[in-house]
Structures are given as structure tokens and as C-alpha cells.
Motif scaffolding. Structure first.
Motif, mmCIF file in Angstrom:
data_model
loop_
_atom_site.group_PDB
_atom_site.id
_atom_site.type_symbol
_atom_site.label_atom_id
_atom_site.label_comp_id
_atom_site.label_asym_id
_atom_site.label_seq_id
_atom_site.Cartn_x
_atom_site.Cartn_y
_atom_site.Cartn_z
ATOM 1 N N GLU A 1 126.184 26.014 20.929
ATOM 2 C CA GLU A 1 127.087 25.200 20.142
ATOM 3 C C GLU A 1 127.642 26.020 18.994
ATOM 4 O O GLU A 1 127.061 27.026 18.574
ATOM 5 N N TYR B 1 130.727 25.627 15.472
ATOM 6 C CA TYR B 1 131.655 24.791 14.713
ATOM 7 C C TYR B 1 133.063 25.080 15.222
ATOM 8 O O TYR B 1 133.518 26.229 15.202
ATOM 9 N N ASN C 1 132.492 24.471 24.170
ATOM 10 C CA ASN C 1 133.299 23.244 24.147
ATOM 11 C C ASN C 1 134.752 23.459 23.749
ATOM 12 O O ASN C 1 135.348 22.626 23.059
ATOM 13 N N GLN D 1 128.088 22.385 10.947
ATOM 14 C CA GLN D 1 128.044 22.636 12.382
ATOM 15 C C GLN D 1 127.331 21.499 13.118
ATOM 16 O O GLN D 1 127.799 21.027 14.161
ATOM 17 N N ASN E 1 128.965 18.865 15.924
ATOM 18 C CA ASN E 1 128.458 18.761 17.293
ATOM 19 C C ASN E 1 127.883 17.385 17.601
ATOM 20 O O ASN E 1 127.916 16.947 18.754
ATOM 21 N N ARG F 1 129.219 15.393 20.771
ATOM 22 C CA ARG F 1 128.354 14.808 21.814
ATOM 23 C C ARG F 1 128.641 13.310 21.974
ATOM 24 O O ARG F 1 128.694 12.786 23.088
ATOM 25 N N ARG G 1 128.595 21.726 27.657
ATOM 26 C CA ARG G 1 128.767 22.745 26.617
ATOM 27 C C ARG G 1 130.075 23.524 26.805
ATOM 28 O O ARG G 1 130.273 24.557 26.178
#
Length: 484
Positions: free
Chosen positions: A364, A366, A384, A425, A429, A433, A458
Motif C-alpha cells: 500500500e 499514499y 491501487n 497513508q 488506504n 478499502r 492491491r
């Protein structure tokens, strides 16, 4: 030779685009490290028969360097590779490239506030910042099939096509039916004596409106504003597809109807059509475009096998039903290690933090660009930020702009480095999600290469591209810790 202020890794659309905008912003103190002998990334490596873009070419290009001379709506690999080389030369990027430099490790120095970049020839470059432009589609993935290494004939991945192997008159097996396979299967079917396609999951396929641009059409597109107008129309047409991806899976129904009509029109045999009909929500795996894949499967010398593969023997493939298919050549169209592409990198950040430890619960970042604990390290096409409906080049340009703004923040403040705050961050996330989980990628227990081993997406951006553009357009200084 003086050490560069910034290192870019990779010379695909991401790396070249980053270099162009650095120079435009007045940053000339950088190098690009390329593992191969030529630039081009994916479009250099993938030379399989029929390789082409599956996004309209006037959108799959830089917004500031439109190409009215594309030969087709979906340009072939050679044209896209040539476009990248032309851009690198035109914008003065080529002299910054160091070829045959495979980056093996990145290590942050807490005392000097900079990075050490190690390459496979043992050299080390010290720099202030690193931009990773390696992308995700560059590590071929092979299936874990018993006996795969025992096969006695030629075998290769579609991304590493062995052009020395003549398929004429051969019994050829294709394992996998993804985006690459739907392009090369129609090209090799007429060559092979027998072609056997091993399908695990049927893809959803839309017809491909791959019209040829005549010389007259290309002349019209060279008129002021015409190529820009075409690009704008394509942009909004593709963006409209995001409704089903970003709002609710029910809105994918028109796309499903189009795909089923396409299948029915091209595959008259009901048994074959049944095997080619997906049983999962359209869009949860990559939606493909092709107008010649289905006809290739209806050829009398082509067989579609939907039974699982139990093992590979020196001269055959055996299915789980015990049926043995004798083959001379195996081509793997089994995709890439997408989620692993970043996770396997040897990257050490602040206080010895290893990237694998930072991402032990999943990759993951930012905005998909910066990861906490790794100052002045920027990812292009990071976690992502992939797309299921549009051109990733648009996303790359948004990310490049954000990186340049981070560098400008450093210049304004006199700081040595920026590191995204962990709470920022994490909050980003969590929202990501919450938005992703109810959408099409998790519908009906769908599994795809978008998901990691925990079933978490992801890979894909869960919204419209203009949303991402808006979020990345400016840097929020409060989101970052400035390191002096």
C-alpha cells in the motif's frame, strides 16, 4: 562523474514520462537506469505475434505529445515502441539513460538523507531521490504445474517470445487465455498443425473496433485541434465504463449483454459457446477486446480444453481427467507477477525498515505514489493505481505531476526529503478499502490477478480517472514530514 540528484528506474511510459516532465520543470540532474540494452519497457519486451494496445492509441499516449499518425485505433507493438523512442529523443531524455543497469537494491542513508542505488554490475550511485518506473507487467508468471521443467520441446512465456521457434506444422499448446493469448492465438492458429488452448477461466470479451486510419484520415487528424478532439471523445467514452466499476456492479449489465451478443455471433456451436461463457461478474477480471479470438477457436484444427492440467510430461500435457495431449511446443500466456513486482524489491528505508516488513500485511502507498518510512522514494503505477477501464498513461501523468510538486516542495522549504506520514497513508488506504470491497472486483467471490494472497485488491484504482487527477494535482504539505 558527479552523482545525480535523482535516479529514475525504467524506461517505459512511466520512466520516460517522468524524465520529460523533470526537464520541463528545470530538473536536469538525473539519470535513468534501464536493465535492458534499449528503452521501451513492456513495449520493448513483448514481441509476440499480434501484440498491440487494448486501449485506443490516441488515449494510450502522452497528452502533450499526441500522435495523429497512428495506423490503427489500437496500435501494434512496433508503433508504440517507436513512439516511445521518438518521445525520448524529441524531449532530450535519451542522453540521461544508462543501459544494461539492472537495479538490485535501494538503501536509504539516515545520516546523509539520501539513497544508495546498487546495480547488478556492482556499481553504487548515491542520489537524493528515486523514482521507480518499473511498472507491474514485467515479471512473467509461470503456473505451478508438476513436470513443467521436464518438457523436452521448446517452451516459453508470451512476454519472452522465442522467434527462433518455427510453429509451422507443429502441435502447439497454449496455456492461459488472458489479454496476451487472445492476441496471439489467432495469429499462430493458421501456422500450427494443431493448436490446443488450455483454458482455466473464460474471459469476458468485447468486440474490438480496430479500424484502420487511412492516409486521408491521418491528414485530417493533423489539422489543428482534431487529434485533441478525438482524444477527448475517447477519454469520456472510456470513462463512462467506470460507472460499473466505480459505482455498482449492477451497472455492468450493458457490458455483459454486449459480450454475450459478441460470443453468440461468433461461436455458433452451443457446446463451445458454453465453455466460453464466464460464470463470474463481468469486470472482476480484466475485460478483454478481440474480434478474431473466438473465430480462431472455431477452426477445425484448434481445440479448447477446459479440464485442469495435472502434469506436463516430456512430450505431452495430461489433464485431470487423465487425457493426454501430445504437443511439440508450449506457449505460456499466464500473465505477470503483478502484486509481487514491487514487494520483491530489495528496498531499505529509514532506520533499516525493509519494504517487505512495511508491506507484510499487503502492499500500500499514499495515492499509490509514496510509502511511509521511505523518504524521497516515489512509485509510478504503484499500489491501487492500475485501471480496468481506461489508459494507465493518464494515471502516470497524474503521478508524475505529483512527484514534481513534491520536488518543488523540497525546493521551497529547503528540506532534504519528504516522507508521507503514516497516519495519512493509513487513512487513505482505509478509505480505499472501504470503497473497493463492495465493488465488482470482489463480486461473487471472484479471484483475479488484481488480488493478493489475502484476497485484497492491491492493483486497481476504484474510481474515475478524473478523481485521481484531482487528488494528485496538488501536494498537501501537511500529508508529509519534511526531513532537513
Amino acid at each position: 562523474m558527479a552523482e545525480p540528484g535523482l535516479v529514475i528506474v525504467g524506461t517505459g511510459f512511466a520512466g520516460i514520462g517522468m524524465a520529460i516532465k523533470l526537464k520541463e520543470a528545470g530538473y536536469h540532474d538525473f539519470v535513468i537506469l534501464e536493465k535492458a540494452a534499449y528503452l521501451g519497457g513492456t513495449w520493448r519486451d513483448n514481441t509476440y505475434p499480434g501484440c498491440a494496445c487494448d486501449v485506443p492509441s490516441h488515449m494510450y499516449s502522452y497528452s502533450y505529445e499526441l500522435n495523429p499518425g497512428w495506423s490503427r485505433m489500437f496500435a501494434p507493438q512496433a508503433e508504440i515502441w517507436d513512439y516511445l523512442r521518438t518521445c525520448a529523443d524529441k524531449y532530450g531524455v535519451t542522453p540521461h539513460i544508462r543501459y544494461n543497469k539492472h537495479v538490485t537494491a535501494l538503501e536509504y542513508d539516515d545520516d546523509h538523507r539520501g539513497w544508495s542505488v546498487t546495480t547488478d554490475d556492482g556499481a553504487t550511485i548515491r542520489t537524493n531521490a528515486v523514482v521507480s518506473g518499473i511498472g507491474a507487467l514485467h515479471i512473467p508468471k509461470f503456473p505451478a504445474i508438476v513436470g513443467r521443467e521436464s518438457f523436452a520441446g521448446p517452451s516459453f512465456h508470451s512476454a519472452e517470445w522465442d522467434h527462433s521457434v518455427d510453429l509451422t506444422g507443429k502441435r502447439v499448446a497454449v496455456i492461459g487465455t488472458g489479454a496476451s493469448a487472445v492476441q496471439f492465438v489467432p495469429r499462430i492458429a493458421p501456422q500450427a498443425r494443431e493448436l490446443t488452448v488450455f483454458q482455466r477461466t473464460p474471459p469476458w470479451i468485447h468486440p474490438k473496433p480496430d479500424l484502420t486510419f487511412s492516409p486521408a484520415a491521418r491528414r485530417v487528424l493533423r489539422l489543428p485541434g482534431m487529434a485533441r478532439a478525438l482524444r477527448g471523445g475517447i477519454y469520456w467514452a472510456l470513462e463512462s465504463r467506470a460507472l460499473g466499476f466505480a459505482v455498482h456492479p449492477r451497472l455492468m449489465k450493458p457490458h455483459e449483454s454486449l459480450a454475450l451478443r459478441h460470443l453468440a455471433a461468433q461461436v455458433p456451436d452451443p457446446d463451445l459457446r458454453r465453455k466460453l461463457t464466464p460464470d463470474y461478474t463481468i469486470g472482476c477480471k480484466r475485460l478483454l477486446v478481440s474480434s478474431d479470438y473466438y473465430p480462431a477457436l472455431t477452426r477445425p484444427d484448434v481445440t479448447l480444453v477446459t479440464d485442469g492440467i495435472a502434469e506436463i510430461r516430456p512430450r505431452s500435457i495430461v489433464t485431470t481427467t487423465g487425457e493426454e495431449h501430445e504437443v511439440d511446443v508450449i506457449v505460456y500466456g499466464t500473465g505477470f507477477k503483478v502484486v509481487d513486482a514491487l514487494q520483491t524489491q530489495r528496498i531499505t528505508g529509514r532506520n533499516g525498515l525493509k519494504l517487505q516488513d512495511a508491506w507484510q500485511d499487503g502492499i500500500e502507498a499514499y495515492l499509490g505514489i509514496t510509502a511511509s518510512g521511505f523518504p524521497n522514494l516515489f512509485f509510478l503505477l504503484g499500489p491501487n493505481t492500475g485501471l480496468g477501464h481506461h489508459s494507465v498513461v493518464f494515471m502516470i501523468e497524474s503521478q508524475v505531476r505529483h512527484v514534481v510538486e513534491c520536488l518543488r516542495l523540497l525546493s521551497r522549504t529547503g528540506a532534504r526529503a519528504v516522507d508521507v506520514r503514516k497516519d495519512v497513508q493509513d487513512a487513505f488506504n482505509r478509505r480505499l478499502r472501504a470503497r473497493l470491497d463492495p465493488l465488482v472486483w470482489n463480486a461473487g467471490g471472484c479471484t483475479s490477478w488484481y488480488l493478493d494472497e489475502h484476497g485484497v485488491n492491491r492493483t486497481i484504482w476504484p474510481g474515475f480517472t478524473f478523481e485521481y487527477w484531482a487528488r494528485t494535482r496538488k501536494v498537501r504539505p501537511a500529508a508529509y514530514e519534511l526531513i532537513y
